[in-house]
Motif scaffolding. Sequence first.
Motif, short mmCIF file in Angstrom:
data_model
loop_
_atom_site.label_atom_id
_atom_site.label_comp_id
_atom_site.label_asym_id
_atom_site.label_seq_id
_atom_site.Cartn_x
_atom_site.Cartn_y
_atom_site.Cartn_z
N GLY A 296 -34.63 -17.08 24.95
CA GLY A 296 -35.86 -16.56 25.53
C GLY A 296 -35.98 -16.88 27.00
N TRP A 297 -35.24 -17.87 27.49
CA TRP A 297 -35.31 -18.26 28.90
C TRP A 297 -34.47 -17.32 29.77
CZ3 TRP A 297 -35.77 -21.63 25.01
CH2 TRP A 297 -36.78 -22.59 25.08
N PHE A 298 -33.23 -17.12 29.37
CA PHE A 298 -32.26 -16.50 30.28
C PHE A 298 -31.74 -15.16 29.78
CE2 PHE A 298 -31.72 -21.20 30.65
CZ PHE A 298 -32.47 -21.34 31.81
N GLY A 299 -32.30 -14.64 28.69
CA GLY A 299 -31.99 -13.28 28.29
C GLY A 299 -30.70 -13.14 27.52
N PHE B 294 -39.75 -17.37 31.82
CA PHE B 294 -39.55 -18.81 31.64
C PHE B 294 -38.62 -19.41 32.69
CE2 PHE B 294 -40.46 -18.43 26.82
CZ PHE B 294 -41.81 -18.31 27.09
N ARG C 8 -32.56 -7.30 34.35
CA ARG C 8 -31.58 -6.36 34.88
C ARG C 8 -32.22 -5.08 35.38
NH1 ARG C 8 -25.96 -6.42 35.91
NH2 ARG C 8 -24.91 -7.83 34.51
N VAL C 9 -33.22 -4.61 34.67
CA VAL C 9 -33.79 -3.30 34.97
C VAL C 9 -34.91 -3.41 36.00
CG1 VAL C 9 -35.04 -1.34 34.01
CG2 VAL C 9 -33.18 -2.41 32.71
N TRP D 99 -27.51 -22.10 22.74
CA TRP D 99 -27.92 -20.69 22.81
C TRP D 99 -27.98 -20.10 21.41
CZ3 TRP D 99 -28.21 -17.74 27.56
CH2 TRP D 99 -27.89 -18.48 28.71
N ALA E 219 -40.86 -24.79 27.04
CA ALA E 219 -41.51 -23.89 26.08
C ALA E 219 -40.64 -23.85 24.84
CB ALA E 219 -41.66 -22.49 26.66
N GLY E 220 -41.24 -23.55 23.73
CA GLY E 220 -40.48 -23.40 22.50
C GLY E 220 -40.08 -24.73 21.92
N PRO F 9 -30.30 -25.10 35.89
CA PRO F 9 -30.48 -25.81 34.61
C PRO F 9 -29.15 -25.88 33.87
CG PRO F 9 -31.42 -23.60 34.49
CD PRO F 9 -30.99 -23.80 35.92
N GLY G 134 -35.75 -24.06 33.85
CA GLY G 134 -36.14 -23.39 32.63
C GLY G 134 -37.44 -24.00 32.14
N ASN H 252 -23.45 -7.94 30.51
CA ASN H 252 -24.77 -7.98 29.88
C ASN H 252 -25.72 -6.95 30.47
OD1 ASN H 252 -25.19 -9.18 32.36
ND2 ASN H 252 -26.53 -10.79 31.57
N ASP H 253 -25.16 -5.90 31.03
CA ASP H 253 -26.02 -4.84 31.56
C ASP H 253 -26.21 -3.78 30.48
OD1 ASP H 253 -27.44 -2.98 32.93
OD2 ASP H 253 -26.00 -2.71 34.56
N ARG I 128 -37.55 -13.72 35.21
CA ARG I 128 -37.82 -13.93 33.79
C ARG I 128 -38.98 -14.89 33.63
NH1 ARG I 128 -34.70 -11.68 30.32
NH2 ARG I 128 -32.73 -10.77 31.00
N THR J 24 -28.57 -1.41 30.20
CA THR J 24 -29.60 -0.51 30.72
C THR J 24 -29.59 0.79 29.93
OG1 THR J 24 -29.29 -1.45 32.92
CG2 THR J 24 -30.43 0.68 32.78
N HIS K 231 -27.92 -25.04 30.93
CA HIS K 231 -27.33 -23.86 30.29
C HIS K 231 -26.64 -22.96 31.31
CE1 HIS K 231 -28.51 -24.69 26.32
NE2 HIS K 231 -29.73 -24.27 26.36
N LEU K 232 -27.27 -22.81 32.46
CA LEU K 232 -26.69 -21.90 33.45
C LEU K 232 -25.53 -22.55 34.20
CD1 LEU K 232 -29.79 -19.98 34.86
CD2 LEU K 232 -28.37 -19.53 32.86
N ARG L 66 -25.69 -12.95 36.36
CA ARG L 66 -26.48 -11.74 36.54
C ARG L 66 -27.33 -11.48 35.30
NH1 ARG L 66 -21.65 -8.30 39.34
NH2 ARG L 66 -21.95 -9.13 41.45
N GLY L 67 -28.58 -11.22 35.52
CA GLY L 67 -29.49 -10.93 34.42
C GLY L 67 -30.11 -12.16 33.80
N THR L 68 -29.69 -13.34 34.18
CA THR L 68 -30.24 -14.53 33.54
C THR L 68 -31.51 -15.05 34.23
OG1 THR L 68 -28.85 -16.03 34.85
CG2 THR L 68 -27.96 -15.26 32.74
#
Lengths: 98, 369
Positions: free
Chosen positions: B58-61, A55, A47-48, B36, A96-97, A3, A93, B79-80, A53, B82, A5-6, A41-43
């Motif tokens: 809300g989409w990609f954190g 959405f 991450r945990v 964003w 939503a919103g 998408p 994505g 962006n880690d 995600r 933890t 944004h990414l 990463r994380g998007t």
Amino acid sequence: MLPGHLRSLAGVSGEVRLDVAGPLTLGVLVDALEAGFPALRGTLRDRVTGRRRAFVRFYACERDLSNEPPDAPLPEPVAAAIAAGREPLLVIGAMAGG
Amino acid sequence: MTQVRVLAGTRKGAFVLTSDGTRRKWSVSGPHMAGWEIYHLKGSPANPDRVYASQNTGWFGQLTQRSDDGGLTWQPAGNDFTYAGGDPGTHLWYDGTPRPWEFKRIWHLEPSLTDPDTVYAGAEDAALFRSTDGASTWTELTGLRQHSTGPQWQPGAGGLCVHTIILQEPRMYVAISAAGTFRSDDNGETWQPVNRGLVSAGIPDTDAEVGHCVHHVEAHPSRPDTLFMQKHWDVMRSDDGGLSWTEVSGNLPTDFGFPIGVHAHEPETVYVVPITSDELHYPPDGRLRVYRSRSGGHEWEPLTNGLPQQDCYVNVYRDAMAVDTLDECGIYFGTTGGQVYVSPDSGDTWEPIVRDLPAVLSVEVQVLP
């Protein structure tokens, strides 16, 4: 295909090509994407927990692959089409919103 | 020639507003990180061209970004976030039941006073992180979240968030909605709640250590033991490093609000933006008024010259007020209606720098030589 944004975050335009080995899974594809573009990463997944995600959705060959287990080989002929570069894996994505 | 740079975080990107020292004519750069939410961006006191941004959707954190040219170009950073120590345990949810700690976003970034590569991040769910490599990697300072009162903390309406970080190295303060204010005297390793004297409806125990919905806290650099607080309701001050608080709401039309600011050269001159109530997040009577006290509270005067005095129903968020350090202190604030206002004369007169940005989440200002 990412998408907008990414794509901005990764600094790419158009499709992203990934080199992967072995059976195609969502996990393998996202691993390769994050390795090539660490800013992502994380998007796509937490991450945990490693979970997708809420959405973020994955599509290919007009099929919704979002709920495929990350470690499960993608169904044929979807996997073959992606591996051959005939079809993109679409990262979407969710609408939503506002 | 002196330059003033205003960093505005909005619902749809970051904006950099620049002017000379007169603060009358402004240039606008942005949106950066378009689309964003930029909860906060702030420059390093040690290197003003190093700016950090908290970027989220809300989409990609959660992401962070770093700029080395004053916010004109940006590079993704780490962006880690933890939580340290494995199982993070629980805090209380709105209904009073235990809920596992879960990272959601970064509300506030506070760069070190002395090292451009060191920056602190205030998180939701409430935790404090520090980076010493320019935001590439983050480490939790566990003493805050693992404080013995942590399992009793409950979120405010906006979440359980660390939204205020004050650095007086080695002393630090943070404020958490809705746990209260905390102080560390050892660079964030250990913490004590500093909320005595706060009184909040819904907390019948007036000696409760935690549970207060602090909206924002500020301190003047020349008086590190004096703190000014905008609480959910009540404007408060402390003169003993937070150990005790007294109410200074005085003649304010309402003492509900979010931001609070302190004049750069007059440590007893304080600014708030009264908001109607916790149910009505807009100015009383549709009139946008900043209130100034020149006596450290109690006595307040409305500042209206240049601000809309009818049909105005915007809000001003907790991190959306800032002051500059020019001889004639400038005061700045941003609104949910997308205006960023400047007063180049300590609040006597106001002008909009911009009128039509996305909702403004944060405002910071830098004075560049």
